[in-house]
Design an enzyme around this catalytic site. Structure first.
Site, PDB file in Angstrom:
ATOM      1  N   SER A 361      43.272 -54.426  14.419  1.00 51.31           N
ATOM      2  CA  SER A 361      42.587 -55.702  14.169  1.00 51.31           C
ATOM      3  C   SER A 361      43.032 -56.437  12.911  1.00 51.31           C
ATOM      4  O   SER A 361      42.694 -57.608  12.750  1.00 51.31           O
ATOM      5  CB  SER A 361      41.071 -55.482  14.104  1.00 51.31           C
ATOM      6  OG  SER A 361      40.586 -55.096  15.372  1.00 51.31           O
ATOM      7  N   LYS A 502      40.018 -57.963   5.888  1.00 53.18           N
ATOM      8  CA  LYS A 502      39.863 -57.652   7.317  1.00 53.18           C
ATOM      9  C   LYS A 502      40.066 -56.153   7.530  1.00 53.18           C
ATOM     10  O   LYS A 502      40.954 -55.541   6.938  1.00 53.18           O
ATOM     11  CB  LYS A 502      40.905 -58.430   8.150  1.00 53.18           C
ATOM     12  CG  LYS A 502      40.770 -58.204   9.661  1.00 53.18           C
ATOM     13  CD  LYS A 502      39.532 -58.905  10.189  1.00 53.18           C
ATOM     14  CE  LYS A 502      39.236 -58.509  11.642  1.00 53.18           C
ATOM     15  NZ  LYS A 502      38.599 -57.185  11.747  1.00 53.18           N
ATOM     16  N   THR A 503      39.237 -55.589   8.385  1.00 44.88           N
ATOM     17  CA  THR A 503      39.338 -54.172   8.726  1.00 44.88           C
ATOM     18  C   THR A 503      40.122 -53.975  10.020  1.00 44.88           C
ATOM     19  O   THR A 503      40.347 -54.918  10.784  1.00 44.88           O
ATOM     20  CB  THR A 503      37.944 -53.555   8.903  1.00 44.88           C
ATOM     21  OG1 THR A 503      37.275 -54.239   9.981  1.00 44.88           O
ATOM     22  CG2 THR A 503      37.125 -53.667   7.638  1.00 44.88           C
ATOM     23  N   GLY A 504      40.497 -52.736  10.247  1.00 44.68           N
ATOM     24  CA  GLY A 504      41.142 -52.359  11.504  1.00 44.68           C
ATOM     25  C   GLY A 504      40.915 -50.884  11.755  1.00 44.68           C
ATOM     26  O   GLY A 504      40.920 -50.085  10.821  1.00 44.68           O
TER      27      GLY A 504
END
Length: 571
Positions: A361, A502-504
Site C-alpha cells: 500500500s 503511509k503504511t503498508g
C-alpha cells in the site's frame, strides 16, 4: 530480488527435491522387488515411480506446495555479499538515487542451473528427433509385406537391425531381411512378441517415458526406473506370448531370443519410440524366466505393495522437503532510514535498507500522484466510488463507498485498482518510469504488480522517491502534490513536527507461510523549513492481532520526536 530470480531459485530447489525423491523412490521399489520378485514383471510401479518424480518436481515449483511441508521454515539469505561494500561509497558521495541491486550467489547458481537445464532439455529433445528421423529413413528404405489389415503394416528392410515395433501414432512392424534365415517357428514367435507390445499399448507407455525423461533428464533415478519398466514390458510380452504353449515352443522361443543376437548389429536408434532388440546382459535372466516363470498369483500382491510404497514415499517426500522462506528478506529484516530532504544526506541508517520487497500500500502514494495528475482524482473526496461484487474485499471497511481520503486511510486495494485500470498499463508504466520507482516492473499486471508480485522497491529507493515528492521534483502537477500531501497528512507531533505518511502490510512471505509479515511506514516530517524523509520497514513474526504496517507506524511515531530532536542540520 526480482520475480525471475525468485522463480529460478524455486526451480533450483525443486530440482534438488526431485533428486532426493529419486533416491527414495528407487530405494523403496528396489527393496519391494527384492522381497516380491513378481514386482519386476509389473509395468505399473515402475511407470508410477517416474510419474511420482515428475510430479514432485512440478509441485515443488508451486508456491502453494509450501503449505504441504511439515518441517520448519528454512530461511535463505538471498542478499548479495557485496551490497554493504557498494553502499558505503554511495553514501559517502551523497548518492540518493536507487542503487542497482547485485545478484546473490544463490541467484547466480539458480540462473546457471536454469541454463544448464534448458540445454539438457534441448539435448534430450534433439536425441528423440534424431532417433525418429533414423527410423523414418529405415521405413522409407523398406518394402511392404502382405499383412492382415487388422494388424500394423509390416515392412522388411535389408539392414542389420533387430525386429522392432515402430510407432506409436502409426505403428508398423519393421523386420530385417536376415530374419528369413532362422527357423520359421522362431520367426513367428519373434513377430508375435513384437505384436504383443502393440496389443498391450507398450508404445504409449514409451511415449510417456520419453516425456518424463525429458522433463527430469537430470535425475539418474528416471533412467533406472525406465530401464526397469522396459524390462517389465519385455517380461510381460514373454509371458503373454508363451501362455498355454507347449514346452517345445517355449524352447524355440528362448532359441529365437538367442538367434536375434546373430544379426542384431544395430539396435533401435537412441531415444527412438520403438521396441526391439535383445540386450545381452538381460538375455540369461529372460531365458531363465521362460524356463521357470514366476507364478501370476503373486502379481496382484506385488502391484499393490508397489503402489502403496510409492504413495507413501511421494507424500513423505513432499512433507519432508524443507519449507523455504522466499524473498530477499530474512526473518529479522529491519530497516530505519532517514534522509535530509534538501541535501539528500543520510541522517540515520539502521539495518538492511537495500533489499527490495513488495511495496503493497505504500505504492498508493505514487498512484495518488498519477490519479490527480491525470484528472481521474479531483479532490480529497472525489470521486466517491461504490463497492461492487467481485472487488477485492479482504477488509470489512473496503465493502463501502470509498473516496480518496478513505482509500488512503484504509488502504483499499480495489480503489487503487480502479485508478490504475482507468490510467491503463501504458500510462502507469510511463509514470513509474518517470518516478524511477523501484525495479519499475509491472509484469504482474497493472492492477496487482505492487501486491506481492513483480514490482519491488527497497527502503533506500522508496526514500529517494519520497524526497522527490517532498521537494516537488516529480513531473506531475502542483495539484497532484497538494492533494497527495493532504491525503497523507497525519496529526502534528507534540514538538511541532508535521508528519505525512503511509503504511503498508503484506501478510506471509509469498510462499504460503503466514507466520510472518512485512510492514512499511514511509513519509516525511517538516518543521521550521526543514524536511526529513523516512522509510521504516520490518519483516518478521506476524502479530495475530495487529496488521504489521499500522503497528509499525504507531511505534515509529512514538519514537520519532526523540529521534528528530537528536538530528542537527549538520548531521
Amino acid at each position: 530480488m526480482n520475480l525471475l530470480d525468485a522463480t529460478f531459485i524455486r526451480f533450483l530447489f525443486a530440482s534438488i527435491g526431485c533428486l532426493a525423491a529419486g533416491v527414495a523412490v528407487w530405494g523403496v521399489l528396489a527393496m519391494a522387488r527384492r522381497y516380491l520378485p513378481a514386482l519386476g514383471m509389473q509395468r505399473t510401479p515402475w511407470m508410477l515411480g517416474q510419474v511420482a518424480l515428475a510430479a514432485t518436481f512440478t509441485i515443488l515449483m508451486l508456491p502453494q506446495a509450501q503449505q504441504l511441508h511439515m518441517l520448519p521454515v528454512f530461511d535463505v539469505d538471498l542478499s548479495p555479499a557485496t551490497a554493504s561494500a557498494v553502499a558505503q561509497p554511495a553514501r559517502a558521495a551523497g548518492v540518493t538515487s536507487a542503487l542497482a541491486e547485485p545478484r546473490s550467489w544463490l541467484s547466480w547458481t539458480a540462473w546457471a542451473w536454469a541454463l544448464a537445464y534448458t540445454g539438457g532439455l534441448l539435448w534430450m529433445l534433439a536425441r528423440l528427433f534424431h532417433g525418429q528421423r533414423a527410423l523414418a529413413q529405415l521405413l522409407r528404405a523398406g518394402a511392404h509385406l502382405p499383412a492382415d489389415a487388422a494388424l500394423p503394416p509390416i515392412i522388411e528392410v535389408d539392414a542389420p537391425i533387430s525386429p522392432m515395433l515402430v510407432g506409436p501414432f502409426r505403428p508398423c512392424l519393421l523386420l530385417p531381411l536376415a530374419l528369413r534365415t532362422i527357423d520359421p517357428l522362431q520367426r513367428d514367435l519373434i513377430i508375435a512378441h513384437e505384436l504383443t507390445h502393440w496389443r498391450r499399448g507398450d508404445l504409449w507407455w514409451l511415449v510417456a517415458c520419453a516425456l518424463l525423461q525429458a522433463l527430469c533428464w537430470f535425475n539418474p533415478a528416471m533412467r533406472l526406473l525406465r530401464a526397469r519398466l522396459v524390462w517389465a514390458q519385455e517380461l510381460g510380452c514373454d509371458r503373454d506370448v508363451l501362455r498355454g504353449r507347449p514346452q517345445v515352443q517355449r524352447k524355440a522361443y528362448a532359441a529365437a531370443l538367442v538367434a536375434q543376437l546373430r544379426f542384431q548389429y544395430q539396435a533401435a536408434p537412441a531415444n527412438a519410440l520403438a521396441f526391439g532388440g535383445v540386450a545381452p546382459d538381460t538375455l540369461t535372466a529372460r531365458v531363465a524366466l521362460i524356463r521357470t516363470p514366476v507364478l501370476d498369483r503373486n502379481a496382484g500382491r506385488a502391484r499393490c505393495a508397489g503402489l502403496a510404497a510409492l504413495a507413501l514415499v511421494f507424500g513423505a517426500n513432499l512433507a519432508l522437503q524443507p519449507a523455504l522462506a522466499w524473498g530477499d528478506a530474512p526473518e529479522t529484516l529491519d530497516c530505519t532510514l532517514m534522509l535530509d530532504a534538501a541535501t539528500g544526506a543520510v541522517l540515520v541508517e539502521e539495518g538492511r535498507c537495500d533489499v527490495r520487497t513488495t511495496p503493497v500500500s505504500i505504492f498508493n502514494i505514487a498512484v495518488s500522484l498519477m490519479g490527480f495528475d491525470a484528472g481521474i482524482l479531483q479532490d480529497t473526496h472525489t470521486p466517491a466510488l461504490p463497492f461492487k461484487a467481485g472487488y477485492i474485499d479482504w477488509q470489512p471497511s473496503w465493502r463501502a463507498i470509498t473516496d480518496p481520503t478513505s482509500w488512503i486511510r484504509n488502504s483499499t486495494v480495489w480503489y487503487a485498482q480502479q485508478v490504475t485500470s482507468r490510467l491503463g498499463e501504458r500510462r502507469v508504466q510511463d509514470y513509474v518510469g518517470r518516478f524511477d520507482y523501484g525495479n519499475q516492473d509491472l509484469t504482474g499486471g497493472v492492477d496487482m504488480a505492487w501486491i506481492a508480485s513483480s514490482l519491488q522497491v527497497s527502503p533506500r529507493e522508496q526514500a529517494a522517491f519520497l524526497r522527490k515528492v517532498a521537494n516537488r521534483e516529480l513531473p506531475v502537477s502542483a495539484h497532484a502534490f497538494d492533494m497527495t500531501a493532504q491525503l497523507l497528512r497525519l496529526p502534528t507531533l507534540a514538538d511541532g513536527w508535521q508528519v505525512y505518511g503511509k503504511t503498508g502490510t503484506a501478510s506471509g512471505d509469498g510462499a504460503g507461510d503466514n507466520r510472518r509479515a512485512l510492514g512499511w511506514f514511509v513519509g516525511w516530517a517538516t518543521k521550521d523549513g526543514r524536511t526529513v524523509v523516512f522509510a521504516r520497514q520490518t519483516f518478521g513474526p506476524r502479530d495475530p492481532d495487529r496488521a504489521a504496517g499500522p503497528l509499525l507506524k504507531e511505534r515509529f511515531l512514538r519514537a520519532l520526536p526523540g529521534r528528530l530532536a537528536t538530528l542537527s542540520p549538520s548531521t
